[in-house]
Enzyme design. Structure first.
Site, mmCIF file in Angstrom:
data_model
loop_
_atom_site.group_PDB
_atom_site.id
_atom_site.type_symbol
_atom_site.label_atom_id
_atom_site.label_comp_id
_atom_site.label_asym_id
_atom_site.label_seq_id
_atom_site.Cartn_x
_atom_site.Cartn_y
_atom_site.Cartn_z
ATOM 1 N N ARG A 48 -1.726 0.709 14.447
ATOM 2 C CA ARG A 48 -0.864 -0.323 13.866
ATOM 3 C C ARG A 48 -1.722 -1.481 13.363
ATOM 4 O O ARG A 48 -1.480 -2.049 12.311
ATOM 5 C CB ARG A 48 0.153 -0.850 14.889
ATOM 6 C CG ARG A 48 1.101 -1.888 14.268
ATOM 7 C CD ARG A 48 2.022 -2.531 15.301
ATOM 8 N NE ARG A 48 1.285 -3.365 16.233
ATOM 9 C CZ ARG A 48 1.163 -3.132 17.544
ATOM 10 N NH1 ARG A 48 1.740 -2.061 18.086
ATOM 11 N NH2 ARG A 48 0.462 -3.925 18.304
ATOM 12 N N TYR A 100 10.836 -11.269 -9.343
ATOM 13 C CA TYR A 100 11.349 -9.957 -8.946
ATOM 14 C C TYR A 100 12.573 -10.103 -8.040
ATOM 15 O O TYR A 100 12.606 -10.950 -7.134
ATOM 16 C CB TYR A 100 10.226 -9.188 -8.248
ATOM 17 C CG TYR A 100 10.670 -7.945 -7.522
ATOM 18 C CD1 TYR A 100 11.376 -6.937 -8.180
ATOM 19 C CD2 TYR A 100 10.383 -7.774 -6.175
ATOM 20 C CE1 TYR A 100 11.790 -5.803 -7.509
ATOM 21 C CE2 TYR A 100 10.787 -6.636 -5.492
ATOM 22 C CZ TYR A 100 11.489 -5.661 -6.165
ATOM 23 O OH TYR A 100 11.894 -4.541 -5.489
ATOM 24 N N ASP A 172 1.619 -13.418 -7.289
ATOM 25 C CA ASP A 172 2.001 -12.012 -7.339
ATOM 26 C C ASP A 172 1.376 -11.431 -8.614
ATOM 27 O O ASP A 172 1.794 -11.753 -9.723
ATOM 28 C CB ASP A 172 3.529 -11.903 -7.365
ATOM 29 C CG ASP A 172 4.027 -10.456 -7.414
ATOM 30 O OD1 ASP A 172 3.251 -9.571 -7.807
ATOM 31 O OD2 ASP A 172 5.205 -10.233 -7.090
ATOM 32 N N LYS A 197 2.775 0.077 -7.578
ATOM 33 C CA LYS A 197 2.800 0.081 -9.034
ATOM 34 C C LYS A 197 1.449 0.509 -9.598
ATOM 35 O O LYS A 197 0.997 1.620 -9.370
ATOM 36 C CB LYS A 197 3.247 -1.293 -9.527
ATOM 37 C CG LYS A 197 4.492 -1.863 -8.823
ATOM 38 C CD LYS A 197 5.702 -0.983 -8.905
ATOM 39 C CE LYS A 197 6.994 -1.661 -8.473
ATOM 40 N NZ LYS A 197 7.089 -2.112 -7.089
#
Length: 381
Positions: A48, A100, A172, A197
């Site tokens: 993790r 977004y 971003d 993306k």
């Protein structure tokens, strides 16, 4: 030695496996690691927190963005959430009015519930960002280019404003990718990516990333990263590393095809408006030329005189473009933002920034440009 982008994309953070000599970083499909005695380990304790495959990806991402530290997440939203955990009730965030839909949703539907205020401004106007700042502002969060209307923010100018006001500054960089733009070099404190993306580029991984230079800030973010646990598995990390190896080649093709498609659409009689920063009459063209290497493969169009039914008909008529969420893959996609990527944004807020019912967003892939244009011709006929 300071390597150039293509060399970093293929080699940064990656070394031949010491046990076997394998050139590709192995998929370390393990949850835990042997310790010789309590606390005596080889840098890995539990997956993790960190994993060798994921660490190679994070180091590669850091190199591509000219940063020092990278963190990979199970999604772009998990990366966004990690940054927002730096805030406390009463803090304020200045952000874009046309960002977004998922970012808008987590800002307004999740973090506003905890007493954090979000001030939405036109980030293509640096002075509007300055005016949005108060003594309670702790964070500036921008997208550039924005999703889906492709507005440009001057990263360096807003960086100066952030520094003057001692405010954390996040960019971003999803639409540009590290190949086209490096916000850390222009004054950002943190770069965020939906690595789903362009970074991965093959529509087979959902992932997010943060890259930064400050060790103190990295330690704060790593605490939340490990504690909350929105981290990706080694298989996805391996796939993202594989995708990165062709990022420079893919982005060159996306940009080349994007230009051809945009020039075709600008002349088409059924297009009432087009958003693409490569055009000289685009309001952000000069900023894009200053801070980007090229203009990208995302184009948004407004259909002339089309109601929602006609817009849906056209969106569903493509044969090469695929009607689907997301962007940045090798295949061309088409999206209806008002009902898909930005469906969670209230209609009034959407329409204020140009996300109208007859707007479509194209993610231009790396197919043959002539085939893409023929597909546009038949769908728009």
């Amino acid at each position: 030695m300071a390597y150039k982008f293509a060399t970093k994309a293929i080699h940064a953070g990656q070394h031949a496996d010491p046990g076997t000599g394998a050139v590709m970083i192995p998929i370390y499909q393990t949850s835990t690691y042997k310790q010789d005695s309590p606390g005596d380990h080889k840098g890995f304790e539990y997956s993790r927190g960190t994993n060798p495959t994921r660490k190679a990806l994070e180091d590669c991402l850091a190199a591509l963005e000219n940063g020092q530290f990278g963190l990979a997440f199970s999604s772009g939203m998990a990366a966004t959430d990690c940054v927002l955990r730096l805030l406390k009730p009463g803090d304020e965030v200045v952000t874009g009015e046309d960002l977004y839909g998922g970012s808008y949703r987590i800002f307004t539907k999740v973090y506003e519930r905890y007493g954090i205020k979000f001030v939405f401004v036109n980030t293509s106007d640096s002075e509007a960002v300055r005016r949005g700042i108060t003594e309670k502002t702790k964070l500036i969060w921008i997208e550039t280019p924005t999703n889906p209307t492709l507005k440009l923010a001057d990263i360096a100018e807003i960086g100066k404003i952030a520094k003057e006001n001692n405010v954390l500054y996040v960019v971003d960089n999803t639409f540009a990718s590290p190949y086209l733009q490096n916000p850390l070099d222009l004054g950002a404190d943190i770069v965020m990516h939906s690595a789903t993306k362009y970074i991965n580029g093959h529509s087979d991984v959902v992932m997010g990333a943060l890259v930064l230079k400050s060790e103190d800030l990295y330690k704060q973010l790593f605490f939340f990263y490990n504690t909350v646990g929105g981290t990706p598995g080694p298989q996805d990390s391996f796939l993202a590393l594989r995708g990165i190896k062709t990022l420079h080649l893919r982005m060159q093709a996306h940009c080349e095809n994007g230009r051809k498609v945009a020039e075709f659409l600008k002349r088409h009689p059924k297009i009432a408006g087009i958003y693409w920063p490569g055009f000289e009459d685009h309001p952000g063209h000069d900023i894009a030329k200053k801070q980007m290497k090229d203009f990208g493969g995302v184009i948004s169009i407004v259909l002339k005189g089309a109601d929602l039914q006609e817009t849906f008909r056209i969106a569903s008529s493509f044969k090469v473009f695929t009607l689907a969420e997301s962007l940045g893959g090798v295949e061309s996609l088409i999206n209806h933002p008002a009902t898909m990527s930005h469906g969670s944004v209230p209609q009034e807020a959407r329409e204020k920034v140009g996300i109208v019912d007859n707007l479509l967003r194209l993610s231009v892939g790396i197919e043959d440009a002539e085939d893409l244009i023929e597909d546009l011709k038949q769908a728009l006929s």
